[in-house]
Scaffold this motif. Structure first.
Motif, mmCIF file in Angstrom:
data_model
loop_
_atom_site.group_PDB
_atom_site.id
_atom_site.type_symbol
_atom_site.label_atom_id
_atom_site.label_comp_id
_atom_site.label_asym_id
_atom_site.label_seq_id
_atom_site.Cartn_x
_atom_site.Cartn_y
_atom_site.Cartn_z
ATOM 1 N N PRO A 98 0.836 -1.351 0.065
ATOM 2 C CA PRO A 98 -0.003 -0.085 0.126
ATOM 3 C C PRO A 98 0.863 1.326 0.188
ATOM 4 N N GLU A 99 0.401 2.336 -0.722
ATOM 5 C CA GLU A 99 1.295 3.535 -0.830
ATOM 6 C C GLU A 99 -0.017 4.494 -0.707
ATOM 7 N N GLY A 100 -0.386 4.980 0.382
ATOM 8 C CA GLY A 100 -1.618 5.804 0.611
ATOM 9 C C GLY A 100 -2.716 5.377 0.175
ATOM 10 N N SER A 101 -3.279 5.933 -0.841
ATOM 11 C CA SER A 101 -4.720 5.571 -1.456
ATOM 12 C C SER A 101 -4.573 4.624 -2.666
ATOM 13 N N GLU A 102 -3.306 4.251 -2.893
ATOM 14 C CA GLU A 102 -2.888 3.153 -4.201
ATOM 15 C C GLU A 102 -2.252 1.882 -3.545
ATOM 16 N N GLU A 103 -2.264 0.827 -4.597
ATOM 17 C CA GLU A 103 -1.529 -0.232 -4.228
ATOM 18 C C GLU A 103 -0.414 -0.228 -5.369
ATOM 19 N N VAL A 104 0.740 -0.905 -4.972
ATOM 20 C CA VAL A 104 1.898 -0.499 -5.979
ATOM 21 C C VAL A 104 2.334 -2.067 -6.103
ATOM 22 N N GLN A 125 -2.567 0.884 -9.043
ATOM 23 C CA GLN A 125 -3.844 0.966 -8.930
ATOM 24 C C GLN A 125 -4.631 1.337 -7.628
ATOM 25 N N PRO A 126 -5.880 2.153 -7.903
ATOM 26 C CA PRO A 126 -6.537 2.575 -6.602
ATOM 27 C C PRO A 126 -6.584 1.215 -5.727
ATOM 28 N N ILE A 127 -6.365 1.492 -4.334
ATOM 29 C CA ILE A 127 -6.311 0.401 -3.318
ATOM 30 C C ILE A 127 -7.411 -0.260 -3.279
ATOM 31 N N HIS A 128 -8.656 0.449 -3.474
ATOM 32 C CA HIS A 128 -10.074 -0.104 -3.375
ATOM 33 C C HIS A 128 -10.367 -1.204 -4.445
ATOM 34 N N GLU A 143 -12.711 3.756 9.828
ATOM 35 C CA GLU A 143 -12.615 5.155 9.618
ATOM 36 C C GLU A 143 -11.359 5.537 8.821
ATOM 37 N N HIS A 144 -10.335 4.566 8.951
ATOM 38 C CA HIS A 144 -9.135 4.667 8.348
ATOM 39 C C HIS A 144 -9.183 4.306 6.917
ATOM 40 N N ALA A 145 -9.842 3.321 6.779
ATOM 41 C CA ALA A 145 -10.297 2.570 5.233
ATOM 42 C C ALA A 145 -11.041 3.929 4.421
ATOM 43 N N ASP A 146 -11.846 4.334 5.298
ATOM 44 C CA ASP A 146 -12.789 5.576 4.699
ATOM 45 C C ASP A 146 -11.587 6.718 4.130
ATOM 46 N N ALA A 147 -10.696 7.168 5.056
ATOM 47 C CA ALA A 147 -9.794 8.267 4.859
ATOM 48 C C ALA A 147 -8.939 8.012 3.394
ATOM 49 N N LEU A 148 -8.396 6.659 3.484
ATOM 50 C CA LEU A 148 -7.766 6.074 2.291
ATOM 51 C C LEU A 148 -8.531 6.418 1.030
ATOM 52 N N VAL A 149 -9.890 6.127 1.072
ATOM 53 C CA VAL A 149 -10.577 5.610 -0.251
ATOM 54 C C VAL A 149 -11.627 7.069 -0.732
ATOM 55 N N ARG A 150 -11.711 7.941 0.415
ATOM 56 C CA ARG A 150 -12.435 8.681 -0.029
ATOM 57 C C ARG A 150 -12.429 9.502 -1.426
ATOM 58 N N ASP A 151 -11.228 10.109 -1.568
ATOM 59 C CA ASP A 151 -10.694 10.631 -2.787
ATOM 60 C C ASP A 151 -11.147 9.744 -4.119
ATOM 61 N N ASN A 152 -10.636 8.555 -3.942
ATOM 62 C CA ASN A 152 -10.877 7.721 -4.860
ATOM 63 C C ASN A 152 -12.444 7.396 -5.374
ATOM 64 N N LEU A 153 -13.295 7.724 -4.414
ATOM 65 C CA LEU A 153 -14.741 7.236 -4.427
ATOM 66 C C LEU A 153 -15.340 8.488 -4.775
ATOM 67 N N ALA A 154 -14.675 9.640 -4.954
ATOM 68 C CA ALA A 154 -15.340 11.025 -5.167
ATOM 69 C C ALA A 154 -15.818 11.228 -6.473
ATOM 70 N N GLY A 161 -17.004 2.102 -10.428
ATOM 71 C CA GLY A 161 -18.231 1.136 -10.037
ATOM 72 C C GLY A 161 -18.322 0.917 -8.374
ATOM 73 N N TRP A 162 -17.431 1.333 -7.629
ATOM 74 C CA TRP A 162 -17.582 1.031 -6.216
ATOM 75 C C TRP A 162 -18.058 2.256 -5.608
#
Length: 240
Positions: A98-104, A125-128, A143-154, A161-162
């Motif tokens: 994991p690197e922030g909101s991404e998977e490497v 790829q986006p981590i979600h 709440e930690h998962a939410d913080a990581l994916v919030r921008d990706n789901l915006a 699709g998520w």
């Protein structure tokens, strides 16, 4: 702003220092809201890492490159076990972090079948969005998962699709199945499916190991014990 960022970084006076928001605000005498905003900016820029246990110095502050430090240790610890997993399953095998909101992707093992996939070492790829990414997210506090994916789901483009509710249902399913994440929709290609489990460190997930069979009808649940054994051995070599 630069002075405030420096003030916060100076509060982490040792490599092992771990502070929560209240402690950072107290040490720097910054308003809590200001401290929180700057802390999140430092996390996004990899100067700090944030886990459920608090904030610590990130790879940038520690002078680590993208393939340095812990990532290199993870790759070395997993290498032999990944090869054994590939030989035992005949499937393409990936190692990602994991690197922030991404998977490497750190490693990719397989034959011509693996070469046909869109994934590549160093790819992101986006981590979600990935099987391994969701296996890692399932280990985090909601709440930690939410913080990581919030921008990706915006936006629809980055959400792919998520939705937040749908993601939480999937993470709950993964936890219920002892960390096994299965994707039959074919993230890497419409022809491929995958299964993954996360490598847990003392502070949370540090990597994910996934397999992709050649057939969409492959019984992925049957290889779960082999993935779990690979994760266990990698964890033992990495953390003792």
């Amino acid at each position: 702003m630069a002075e405030r960022m420096t003030l916060i970084l100076d509060a982490f006076d040792r490599r092992s220092t771990r502070l929560n928001l209240q402690e950072v605000a107290g040490l720097t005498r910054l308003p809590r809201s200001t401290a929180h905003r700057i802390l999140e900016q430092l996390v996004n820029l990899h100067w700090l890492d944030h886990t459920a246990l608090g904030y610590t110095l990130g790879r940038r502050a520690l002078g680590l490159g993208g393939d340095g430090g812990l990532q290199s240790e993870i790759r070395r610890a997993a290498a032999q076990h990944l090869h054994e997993l590939q030989l035992r399953t005949g499937m393409a095998v990936h190692l990602a972090v994991p690197e922030g909101s991404e998977e490497v992707y750190l490693d990719k093992i397989g034959d011509r079948f693996a070469a046909a996939m869109a994934s590549r070492v160093g790819g992101r790829q986006p981590i979600h969005f990935t099987t391994g990414g969701r296996a890692m997210l399932a280990m985090l506090q909601p709440e930690h998962a939410d913080a990581l994916v919030r921008d990706n789901l915006a936006s629809p483009e980055s959400a792919r699709g998520w939705t937040l509710d749908g993601l939480h249902r999937e993470l709950g399913h993964i936890r219920k199945h002892r960390g096994l994440s299965i994707d039959r929709t074919g993230v890497l290609s419409k022809n491929f499916t995958s299964a993954a489990m996360a490598v847990r460190g003392p502070e949370g997930p540090v990597a994910a190991i996934s397999v992709c069979p050649q057939s969409r009808q492959a019984p992925l649940e049957r290889v779960a014990p082999l993935i779990a054994e690979t994760v266990r051995r990698t964890t033992a070599d990495l953390f003792g």
